[in-house]
Every structure is written in C-alpha cells, then in structure tokens.
Write a protein that holds these residues in place. Structure first.
Motif, PDB file in Angstrom:
ATOM      1  N   ALA A  81      80.885 -15.472-134.133  1.00  0.00           N
ATOM      2  CA  ALA A  81      81.947 -16.162-134.367  1.00  0.00           C
ATOM      3  C   ALA A  81      81.438 -17.299-135.143  1.00  0.00           C
ATOM      4  CB  ALA A  81      82.682 -16.678-133.013  1.00  0.00           C
ATOM      5  N   LEU A  82      80.324 -18.065-134.617  1.00  0.00           N
ATOM      6  CA  LEU A  82      79.691 -19.290-135.013  1.00  0.00           C
ATOM      7  C   LEU A  82      79.496 -19.100-136.608  1.00  0.00           C
ATOM      8  CD1 LEU A  82      78.827 -21.931-134.389  1.00  0.00           C
ATOM      9  CD2 LEU A  82      76.568 -20.949-134.140  1.00  0.00           C
ATOM     10  N   TYR A  83      78.920 -18.085-137.124  1.00  0.00           N
ATOM     11  CA  TYR A  83      78.741 -17.578-138.618  1.00  0.00           C
ATOM     12  C   TYR A  83      80.147 -17.381-139.526  1.00  0.00           C
ATOM     13  CZ  TYR A  83      74.141 -16.387-136.698  1.00  0.00           C
ATOM     14  OH  TYR A  83      72.919 -16.670-135.890  1.00  0.00           O
ATOM     15  N   ALA A  84      81.119 -17.045-138.432  1.00  0.00           N
ATOM     16  CA  ALA A  84      82.422 -16.715-139.391  1.00  0.00           C
ATOM     17  C   ALA A  84      83.120 -18.086-139.651  1.00  0.00           C
ATOM     18  CB  ALA A  84      83.199 -15.980-138.509  1.00  0.00           C
ATOM     19  N   LEU A  85      83.125 -19.011-138.806  1.00  0.00           N
ATOM     20  CA  LEU A  85      83.884 -20.306-138.943  1.00  0.00           C
ATOM     21  C   LEU A  85      83.456 -20.928-140.182  1.00  0.00           C
ATOM     22  CD1 LEU A  85      83.813 -22.017-135.421  1.00  0.00           C
ATOM     23  CD2 LEU A  85      85.873 -21.306-137.061  1.00  0.00           C
ATOM     24  N   GLN A 111      86.120 -24.888-133.544  1.00  0.00           N
ATOM     25  CA  GLN A 111      84.763 -25.564-134.010  1.00  0.00           C
ATOM     26  C   GLN A 111      84.399 -26.160-132.721  1.00  0.00           C
ATOM     27  OE1 GLN A 111      84.627 -27.669-137.724  1.00  0.00           O
ATOM     28  NE2 GLN A 111      82.568 -27.873-137.624  1.00  0.00           N
ATOM     29  N   TYR A 112      85.073 -27.360-132.258  1.00  0.00           N
ATOM     30  CA  TYR A 112      84.881 -28.041-130.857  1.00  0.00           C
ATOM     31  C   TYR A 112      84.692 -26.919-129.714  1.00  0.00           C
ATOM     32  CZ  TYR A 112      85.881 -32.156-133.542  1.00  0.00           C
ATOM     33  OH  TYR A 112      86.117 -33.270-134.379  1.00  0.00           O
ATOM     34  N   ALA A 113      85.273 -25.994-129.652  1.00  0.00           N
ATOM     35  CA  ALA A 113      84.988 -25.023-128.630  1.00  0.00           C
ATOM     36  C   ALA A 113      83.690 -24.275-128.854  1.00  0.00           C
ATOM     37  CB  ALA A 113      86.175 -24.127-128.680  1.00  0.00           C
ATOM     38  N   MET A 114      83.271 -23.892-129.927  1.00  0.00           N
ATOM     39  CA  MET A 114      82.207 -23.156-130.368  1.00  0.00           C
ATOM     40  C   MET A 114      80.952 -24.169-130.049  1.00  0.00           C
ATOM     41  SD  MET A 114      82.661 -19.923-130.895  1.00  0.00           S
ATOM     42  CE  MET A 114      80.995 -19.672-131.636  1.00  0.00           C
ATOM     43  N   TYR A 115      81.147 -25.357-130.494  1.00  0.00           N
ATOM     44  CA  TYR A 115      80.016 -26.461-130.066  1.00  0.00           C
ATOM     45  C   TYR A 115      79.953 -26.589-128.490  1.00  0.00           C
ATOM     46  CZ  TYR A 115      79.988 -27.629-135.253  1.00  0.00           C
ATOM     47  OH  TYR A 115      80.040 -27.692-136.386  1.00  0.00           O
ATOM     48  N   GLY A 116      80.755 -26.695-127.768  1.00  0.00           N
ATOM     49  CA  GLY A 116      80.689 -26.891-126.299  1.00  0.00           C
ATOM     50  C   GLY A 116      80.428 -25.538-125.531  1.00  0.00           C
ATOM     51  N   THR A 225      88.839 -18.276-129.322  1.00  0.00           N
ATOM     52  CA  THR A 225      89.704 -19.429-129.964  1.00  0.00           C
ATOM     53  C   THR A 225      89.409 -19.222-131.887  1.00  0.00           C
ATOM     54  OG1 THR A 225      88.019 -20.961-129.920  1.00  0.00           O
ATOM     55  CG2 THR A 225      89.639 -21.062-128.302  1.00  0.00           C
ATOM     56  N   THR A 226      88.424 -18.811-131.879  1.00  0.00           N
ATOM     57  CA  THR A 226      87.811 -18.634-133.586  1.00  0.00           C
ATOM     58  C   THR A 226      88.652 -17.346-134.054  1.00  0.00           C
ATOM     59  OG1 THR A 226      85.622 -19.437-132.939  1.00  0.00           O
ATOM     60  CG2 THR A 226      85.793 -18.001-134.964  1.00  0.00           C
ATOM     61  N   ALA A 227      88.787 -16.277-133.196  1.00  0.00           N
ATOM     62  CA  ALA A 227      89.472 -15.256-133.669  1.00  0.00           C
ATOM     63  C   ALA A 227      90.960 -15.439-133.932  1.00  0.00           C
ATOM     64  CB  ALA A 227      89.421 -13.912-132.506  1.00  0.00           C
ATOM     65  N   ILE A 228      91.689 -16.291-133.030  1.00  0.00           N
ATOM     66  CA  ILE A 228      93.057 -16.856-133.030  1.00  0.00           C
ATOM     67  C   ILE A 228      93.027 -17.534-134.117  1.00  0.00           C
ATOM     68  CG2 ILE A 228      94.837 -18.461-132.149  1.00  0.00           C
ATOM     69  CD1 ILE A 228      93.539 -17.413-129.271  1.00  0.00           C
ATOM     70  N   ALA A 229      92.235 -18.603-134.545  1.00  0.00           N
ATOM     71  CA  ALA A 229      92.159 -19.309-136.047  1.00  0.00           C
ATOM     72  C   ALA A 229      92.196 -18.472-137.041  1.00  0.00           C
ATOM     73  CB  ALA A 229      91.172 -20.424-135.729  1.00  0.00           C
ATOM     74  N   CYS A 230      91.290 -17.370-137.041  1.00  0.00           N
ATOM     75  CA  CYS A 230      91.142 -16.747-138.169  1.00  0.00           C
ATOM     76  C   CYS A 230      92.448 -15.631-138.313  1.00  0.00           C
ATOM     77  CB  CYS A 230      90.012 -15.681-138.060  1.00  0.00           C
ATOM     78  SG  CYS A 230      88.420 -16.308-137.904  1.00  0.00           S
ATOM     79  N   ALA A 231      92.991 -15.243-137.261  1.00  0.00           N
ATOM     80  CA  ALA A 231      94.419 -14.735-137.519  1.00  0.00           C
ATOM     81  C   ALA A 231      95.516 -15.544-138.062  1.00  0.00           C
ATOM     82  CB  ALA A 231      94.867 -14.064-136.055  1.00  0.00           C
TER      83      ALA A 231
END
Length: 284
Positions: A81-85, A111-116, A225-231
């Motif tokens: 997910a980090l690479y996909a963002l 992005q903030y969720a992934m950093y956390g 959350t990354t998947a939701i943003a991509c969708a």
C-alpha cells in the motif's frame, strides 16, 4: 548435486517449513535435478509456504505460528500500500482537475494513516531488535543483507533516468533506463520480503509477539484506507487513460487490504487467547 539457484530457492522457504520438510525436499531435488523449471517450482512452493504456513497440531504453538505469520503478512501488505500511494498521486497529478477534492482528501487521510502505521511498525521493530540484542540472536537479522546490492540502484535511480533521457534511442541509454526502473523495483520487493523473513527467524517471545500481532490490526486499517482512496479515485474519474493505470493499483491495494484484515484478525484472535502460547527461544 544442487546448484546455487536451487539452494537459494530452498532457503526461501519459511524456517518452520524447512524444519519439517527441508531434508526431504532437498533429497527430492537431488534425485530429480535442479533445472530452471524445478527452481521455478521451488520458488512458487516457497511463496505458498509463506502464505499458508505450516501449523503444528499443538494448539499453543499453532497460535504462536499464527501470530508470527500475521505479523509478517501485515508488513508485506503495508509495503504494498505504501508503494501504491505515490504511484496514484503521480497518475492523478498529471492532469489538473482530474480528481475531485474528495479524492485528494481521502489520499491525504490514507497517507497520514500509512505514516502512523509506519511508526507503529517502527516501534515493533525496535522492540524486536532490543529482544534479539538481549538474547544474542542477532544472526536472525542476516536476511537484511539482501538489501545492500539493490540499495544503490534505488538511490541513484533519478540520475540514471536523467542520463537515459538524453538519448533514449541509444542501446546503452535503454539499458541504463531499464536499470533505473528494475533496480528500485528489486529494492522495494526486497524491502517488503526480508523483514517478514526476519520476524520468522527471530522467533520473538510471547510478550513481543503479542504486541506485534495486536498492533497489526491498526496497520491493517491503515492499508484499508489506501484501498478506499484508490477505489474513490477510480470511481470518480471519467478519463479512460487514468482508469487503465489506476485499476492495477486498485487491484493491488484491495488484495493488500483484504490480506491484512484477514491475517491481522486471526493474529489478534490468537494473541487475545487466554491460554498463553509456548515460548520458543534460540537461534534459527
């Protein structure tokens, strides 16, 4: 006689698998040969063994292995997910106004969720490092050495791309451009895989392992959350070209979020079980 490629493929299997089937598998390779097809089959089998770890009959040890597999899987999905963002950011920023404001807000949240989640993983890694330093099991971190050959290509990739763009038709420029793309890709894949191997080799104590397994739930939510943003980026855009690029990214993030949620849920369930898993220490 087993060649080097076959030995590497055999070493790619999880330690728990090698403990149980390693000698039989090595003998089978010696009898049948270690050609390219056999090596490919071994690598596919290693991937399956990581995805479906060998679980012993003993319930306590089974829960321990489940937590261990959950931690490794969560790390790999977080990396995916980090690479996909940034890839999604790049696609949407190519044309101003391509994505609605809601999509950008969702991407910021992701992005903030992934950093956390990355901070949570860092704390877990430090706890694991402190334990291995205390027990003298530093040898479990040796797989991280695999990062060294590919790290330089990731660091100098922008320079290589700039050089290749001077004369893109030239064969040397083409090879340098390919190295600028494949080198960082190899580094990122290695970065996703080797820490998962380290977690398995370290055999953490029950205390540390339960901490890692429970924190994996928060990491899984960040991946989701990354998947939701991509969708949202895919459904709210009407540009066909953007869909062609976004769909593979969406497929990766959905697969990552699904694996993270399922695996972290199983790991948390094992961690919250009243009966404590057995504690296995020592080097692998």
């Amino acid at each position: 006689m087993i060649n080097m490629a076959a030995r590497v493929a055999l070493r790619a299997y999880p330690p728990s698998f090698r403990e149980r089937y390693g000698r039989e598998l090595e003998a089978l390779v010696e009898d049948t040969g270690a050609g390219p097809r056999a090596v490919a089959d071994l690598l596919v089998g290693a991937l399956r063994a990581w995805l479906h770890p060998v679980m012993p009959e003993e319930s306590a040890e089974r829960r321990r292995r489940r937590m261990q597999a959950s931690v490794a899987t969560t790390w790999v999905t977080w990396c995916a997910a980090l690479y996909a963002l940034p890839m999604l950011h790049f696609v949407l920023s190519e044309e101003p106004g391509l994505a609605p404001d809601l999509v950008w807000r969702l991407l910021d949240v992701a992005q903030y969720a992934m950093y956390g989640a990355g901070l949570i993983l860092l704390v877990g890694g430090l706890a694991l490092l402190a334990e291995t330093s205390r027990t003298g099991n530093q040898a479990a971190w040796r797989p991280l050495v695999a990062l060294l050959p590919t790290l330089p290509t990731w660091l100098i990739a922008p320079l290589l791309l700039a050089f290749a763009s001077i004369d893109p038709i030239d064969r040397i420029s083409y090879l340098i451009g390919a190295l600028a793309v494949l080198g960082p890709a190899a580094f990122l894949i290695t970065m996703a895989v080797t820490p998962a191997v380290v977690v398995t080799r370290c055999r953490p104590s029950v205390k540390v392992l339960r901490l890692l397994a429970l924190s994996g739930v928060a990491v899984a939510l960040a991946v989701t959350t990354t998947a939701i943003a991509c969708a949202a980026a895919l459904t709210m855009n009407t540009v066909y070209a953007a869909h062609l690029v976004t769909m593979p990214i969406l497929a990766v993030t959905i697969a990552a979020s699904t694996a993270a949620l399922v695996s972290s849920g199983r790991g948390a369930k094992a961690a919250l079980h009243k009966e404590h898993p057995v504690d296995l220490g020592g080097d692998v």
